[in-house]
Design a protein around this motif. Sequence first.
Motif, PDB file in Angstrom:
ATOM      1  N   LYS A  99      10.785  -5.272  -7.314  1.00  0.00           N
ATOM      2  CA  LYS A  99      10.450  -6.147  -6.194  1.00  0.00           C
ATOM      3  C   LYS A  99      11.130  -5.635  -4.923  1.00  0.00           C
ATOM      4  CE  LYS A  99       8.709  -9.899  -4.292  1.00  0.00           C
ATOM      5  NZ  LYS A  99       7.257 -10.013  -4.079  1.00  0.00           N
ATOM      6  N   PRO A 100      10.569  -4.600  -4.271  1.00  0.00           N
ATOM      7  CA  PRO A 100      11.136  -4.139  -2.999  1.00  0.00           C
ATOM      8  C   PRO A 100      10.796  -5.104  -1.874  1.00  0.00           C
ATOM      9  CG  PRO A 100       9.127  -2.957  -3.479  1.00  0.00           C
ATOM     10  CD  PRO A 100       9.386  -3.845  -4.673  1.00  0.00           C
ATOM     11  N   ARG A 101      11.331  -4.831  -0.709  1.00  0.00           N
ATOM     12  CA  ARG A 101      11.007  -5.666   0.449  1.00  0.00           C
ATOM     13  C   ARG A 101       9.518  -5.532   0.795  1.00  0.00           C
ATOM     14  NH1 ARG A 101      14.938  -7.973   3.495  1.00  0.00           N
ATOM     15  NH2 ARG A 101      17.117  -7.482   2.994  1.00  0.00           N
ATOM     16  N   SER A 102       8.997  -6.537   1.474  1.00  0.00           N
ATOM     17  CA  SER A 102       7.571  -6.575   1.808  1.00  0.00           C
ATOM     18  C   SER A 102       7.275  -5.719   3.034  1.00  0.00           C
ATOM     19  CB  SER A 102       7.142  -8.018   2.070  1.00  0.00           C
ATOM     20  OG  SER A 102       7.800  -8.505   3.232  1.00  0.00           O
ATOM     21  N   THR A 103       6.021  -5.684   3.410  1.00  0.00           N
ATOM     22  CA  THR A 103       5.583  -4.975   4.608  1.00  0.00           C
ATOM     23  C   THR A 103       5.391  -5.967   5.755  1.00  0.00           C
ATOM     24  OG1 THR A 103       3.230  -5.236   4.109  1.00  0.00           O
ATOM     25  CG2 THR A 103       4.366  -3.329   3.149  1.00  0.00           C
ATOM     26  N   PRO A 104       5.367  -5.496   7.013  1.00  0.00           N
ATOM     27  CA  PRO A 104       5.107  -6.414   8.134  1.00  0.00           C
ATOM     28  C   PRO A 104       3.778  -7.143   8.012  1.00  0.00           C
ATOM     29  CG  PRO A 104       6.033  -4.362   8.947  1.00  0.00           C
ATOM     30  CD  PRO A 104       5.763  -4.149   7.483  1.00  0.00           C
ATOM     31  N   THR A 105       2.757  -6.484   7.467  1.00  0.00           N
ATOM     32  CA  THR A 105       1.463  -7.148   7.298  1.00  0.00           C
ATOM     33  C   THR A 105       1.580  -8.314   6.323  1.00  0.00           C
ATOM     34  OG1 THR A 105       0.301  -5.070   7.729  1.00  0.00           O
ATOM     35  CG2 THR A 105      -0.947  -6.818   6.654  1.00  0.00           C
ATOM     36  N   GLU A 106       2.323  -8.116   5.236  1.00  0.00           N
ATOM     37  CA  GLU A 106       2.541  -9.201   4.280  1.00  0.00           C
ATOM     38  C   GLU A 106       3.342 -10.332   4.915  1.00  0.00           C
ATOM     39  OE1 GLU A 106       2.598  -6.606   0.109  1.00  0.00           O
ATOM     40  OE2 GLU A 106       4.419  -6.803   1.324  1.00  0.00           O
ATOM     41  N   LEU A 107       4.265  -9.992   5.798  1.00  0.00           N
ATOM     42  CA  LEU A 107       5.037 -11.026   6.492  1.00  0.00           C
ATOM     43  C   LEU A 107       4.132 -11.886   7.362  1.00  0.00           C
ATOM     44  CD1 LEU A 107       7.685 -12.359   7.320  1.00  0.00           C
ATOM     45  CD2 LEU A 107       7.967 -10.572   9.052  1.00  0.00           C
ATOM     46  N   VAL A 108       3.151 -11.272   8.019  1.00  0.00           N
ATOM     47  CA  VAL A 108       2.212 -12.045   8.842  1.00  0.00           C
ATOM     48  C   VAL A 108       1.474 -13.068   7.975  1.00  0.00           C
ATOM     49  CG1 VAL A 108       0.078 -11.908  10.196  1.00  0.00           C
ATOM     50  CG2 VAL A 108       1.923 -10.289  10.620  1.00  0.00           C
ATOM     51  N   GLY A 109       1.023 -12.636   6.792  1.00  0.00           N
ATOM     52  CA  GLY A 109       0.335 -13.568   5.897  1.00  0.00           C
ATOM     53  C   GLY A 109       1.238 -14.705   5.453  1.00  0.00           C
ATOM     54  N   PHE A 110       2.492 -14.398   5.160  1.00  0.00           N
ATOM     55  CA  PHE A 110       3.458 -15.426   4.751  1.00  0.00           C
ATOM     56  C   PHE A 110       3.687 -16.428   5.880  1.00  0.00           C
ATOM     57  CE2 PHE A 110       8.003 -16.687   4.782  1.00  0.00           C
ATOM     58  CZ  PHE A 110       8.033 -17.431   3.616  1.00  0.00           C
ATOM     59  N   GLY A 128      -3.314 -10.384  18.624  1.00  0.00           N
ATOM     60  CA  GLY A 128      -3.799  -9.496  19.683  1.00  0.00           C
ATOM     61  C   GLY A 128      -4.331  -8.182  19.185  1.00  0.00           C
ATOM     62  N   GLY A 129      -4.297  -7.962  17.854  1.00  0.00           N
ATOM     63  CA  GLY A 129      -4.891  -6.762  17.286  1.00  0.00           C
ATOM     64  C   GLY A 129      -3.959  -5.588  17.160  1.00  0.00           C
ATOM     65  N   ALA A 130      -2.657  -5.829  16.991  1.00  0.00           N
ATOM     66  CA  ALA A 130      -1.711  -4.730  16.828  1.00  0.00           C
ATOM     67  C   ALA A 130      -2.132  -3.848  15.647  1.00  0.00           C
ATOM     68  CB  ALA A 130      -0.305  -5.285  16.595  1.00  0.00           C
ATOM     69  N   ARG A 131      -2.294  -2.559  15.913  1.00  0.00           N
ATOM     70  CA  ARG A 131      -2.840  -1.653  14.892  1.00  0.00           C
ATOM     71  C   ARG A 131      -1.943  -1.531  13.674  1.00  0.00           C
ATOM     72  NH1 ARG A 131      -5.294   3.542  18.262  1.00  0.00           N
ATOM     73  NH2 ARG A 131      -6.919   2.370  19.405  1.00  0.00           N
ATOM     74  N   GLU A 132      -0.625  -1.537  13.893  1.00  0.00           N
ATOM     75  CA  GLU A 132       0.273  -1.314  12.775  1.00  0.00           C
ATOM     76  C   GLU A 132       0.243  -2.452  11.761  1.00  0.00           C
ATOM     77  OE1 GLU A 132       2.686  -3.194  16.130  1.00  0.00           O
ATOM     78  OE2 GLU A 132       1.113  -1.679  15.895  1.00  0.00           O
ATOM     79  N   LEU A 133      -0.279  -3.626  12.159  1.00  0.00           N
ATOM     80  CA  LEU A 133      -0.319  -4.764  11.238  1.00  0.00           C
ATOM     81  C   LEU A 133      -1.582  -4.785  10.395  1.00  0.00           C
ATOM     82  CD1 LEU A 133       1.194  -7.482  13.571  1.00  0.00           C
ATOM     83  CD2 LEU A 133       2.311  -6.208  11.749  1.00  0.00           C
ATOM     84  N   ARG A 134      -2.607  -4.079  10.805  1.00  0.00           N
ATOM     85  CA  ARG A 134      -3.797  -3.844   9.984  1.00  0.00           C
ATOM     86  C   ARG A 134      -4.451  -5.130   9.483  1.00  0.00           C
ATOM     87  NH1 ARG A 134      -1.443   1.154   6.254  1.00  0.00           N
ATOM     88  NH2 ARG A 134      -0.910   2.537   7.981  1.00  0.00           N
ATOM     89  N   LEU A 135      -4.673  -6.067  10.360  1.00  0.00           N
ATOM     90  CA  LEU A 135      -5.382  -7.292   9.985  1.00  0.00           C
ATOM     91  C   LEU A 135      -6.870  -7.109  10.197  1.00  0.00           C
ATOM     92  CD1 LEU A 135      -3.177 -10.158  11.452  1.00  0.00           C
ATOM     93  CD2 LEU A 135      -3.080  -9.149   9.181  1.00  0.00           C
ATOM     94  N   SER A 136      -7.666  -7.729   9.357  1.00  0.00           N
ATOM     95  CA  SER A 136      -9.117  -7.699   9.547  1.00  0.00           C
ATOM     96  C   SER A 136      -9.511  -8.634  10.685  1.00  0.00           C
ATOM     97  CB  SER A 136      -9.828  -8.117   8.263  1.00  0.00           C
ATOM     98  OG  SER A 136      -9.550  -9.481   7.970  1.00  0.00           O
ATOM     99  N   ALA A 137     -10.744  -8.500  11.142  1.00  0.00           N
ATOM    100  CA  ALA A 137     -11.221  -9.353  12.233  1.00  0.00           C
ATOM    101  C   ALA A 137     -11.190 -10.825  11.835  1.00  0.00           C
ATOM    102  CB  ALA A 137     -12.640  -8.940  12.632  1.00  0.00           C
ATOM    103  N   SER A 138     -11.571 -11.131  10.591  1.00  0.00           N
ATOM    104  CA  SER A 138     -11.571 -12.528  10.149  1.00  0.00           C
ATOM    105  C   SER A 138     -10.147 -13.081  10.069  1.00  0.00           C
ATOM    106  CB  SER A 138     -12.254 -12.652   8.785  1.00  0.00           C
ATOM    107  OG  SER A 138     -11.573 -11.879   7.808  1.00  0.00           O
ATOM    108  N   GLU A 139      -9.190 -12.244   9.645  1.00  0.00           N
ATOM    109  CA  GLU A 139      -7.798 -12.680   9.590  1.00  0.00           C
ATOM    110  C   GLU A 139      -7.254 -12.943  10.992  1.00  0.00           C
ATOM    111  OE1 GLU A 139      -6.149 -10.437   5.557  1.00  0.00           O
ATOM    112  OE2 GLU A 139      -6.327  -9.306   7.431  1.00  0.00           O
ATOM    113  N   ARG A 140      -7.606 -12.098  11.944  1.00  0.00           N
ATOM    114  CA  ARG A 140      -7.147 -12.315  13.330  1.00  0.00           C
ATOM    115  C   ARG A 140      -7.773 -13.579  13.908  1.00  0.00           C
ATOM    116  NH1 ARG A 140      -8.090  -6.756  13.941  1.00  0.00           N
ATOM    117  NH2 ARG A 140      -9.909  -7.177  15.254  1.00  0.00           N
ATOM    118  N   ASP A 141      -9.046 -13.830  13.584  1.00  0.00           N
ATOM    119  CA  ASP A 141      -9.709 -15.038  14.079  1.00  0.00           C
ATOM    120  C   ASP A 141      -9.012 -16.290  13.565  1.00  0.00           C
ATOM    121  OD1 ASP A 141     -11.514 -13.531  15.456  1.00  0.00           O
ATOM    122  OD2 ASP A 141     -13.134 -13.720  13.971  1.00  0.00           O
TER     123      ASP A 141
END
Length: 355
Positions: free
Chosen positions: A236-247, A271-284
Amino acid sequence: SLSEFGTAELTKLEEWPTVLTTSGLVLCIGHAKARHVLLASALGDAVACAVLSRFGVQFAVHEESTFLSKKVCAGAERLGAALEAACAEQGLQHAARAWLTTDTNALCPKDCVALRSTLLDWCASRPEERADEAEAQEGALWAAEGEEDTPLCQPPTRARLGLSLAVLRKLPVFATLGGRYVSLHAPAIFSTPADAGEKAWQATSAWDRHLREALGGELLSYESEEERAVLRLAEKPRSTPTELVGFLLARLRGGLTLPQPALLLLLSAAGGARELRLSASERDELTRRLSATEVVVMPPGERRRASDFVDPTDELLALALRSGATNMPAVSAADDPLLSLGLFPPPAYLESPPV
């Protein structure tokens, strides 16, 4: 002597309650096999046996050389199976709930710490076993990550105890920043990301500091060597920033007020930060959630929703609300009644003398 009995007699003997356990139960051999009863003398550690008994592991009290030992009882190599049987019978994946009861037999944080220490002691590499090729490869990975060469940091292996990943993750031996001990199957348990450029097993991250006060009871702790060792064992390593956004988005859905760094991360994600890699529906969805969240900080410290404010640079909104601004093109009510509502700027503003 048992040697005087034939096969038929010995088969009947297995159906009798003959296995006495340290908890006072007397089990038949078939039931003892199903429960993976261990031999206390095989472990050779009275403290470890007492801790494991608190988690439902059964120990036989008879001597190692007897008929029963050959038939049913196992040593440390079967500890994983014994813990799995205890989990199935007692539901230890929900053990944290027992701390809130007044039951004197309920598990407590001290028991969880003791179980964690016992597992790490038994899983830790012994000097004579480190030549094994698989362990040598795992040890090379640990060394590459810069861990100190201490007994605790030697690469543990679950195979030594027959301890599966699924069973380990059910045990409440994982500490949180809020001081709780939970299983990895508990709801809303999360690990924060490491700082930029740091390893996935960083002891303390900036996000630990940002979220400790608001969400400490839900965030796994990597602060001590022992905490990191058992999390490594559980993969169980630390999570990624994208996973943190979901949490954090899930916390928004629950109506939780998030600290400023968390809101800034969510705004960046929306705002669509590329490094977070969210889909369009997730950003909406994130944008909709943020629109109903108090994300604007007023000078006194009060927070307001963004929808409570008017953007002074929005020309279309200004046209729709105008009442006579001279820098706007003239539009009659006949052309579009919506553009002559007479609300912006307010009359008091137009009548005031220039400054």
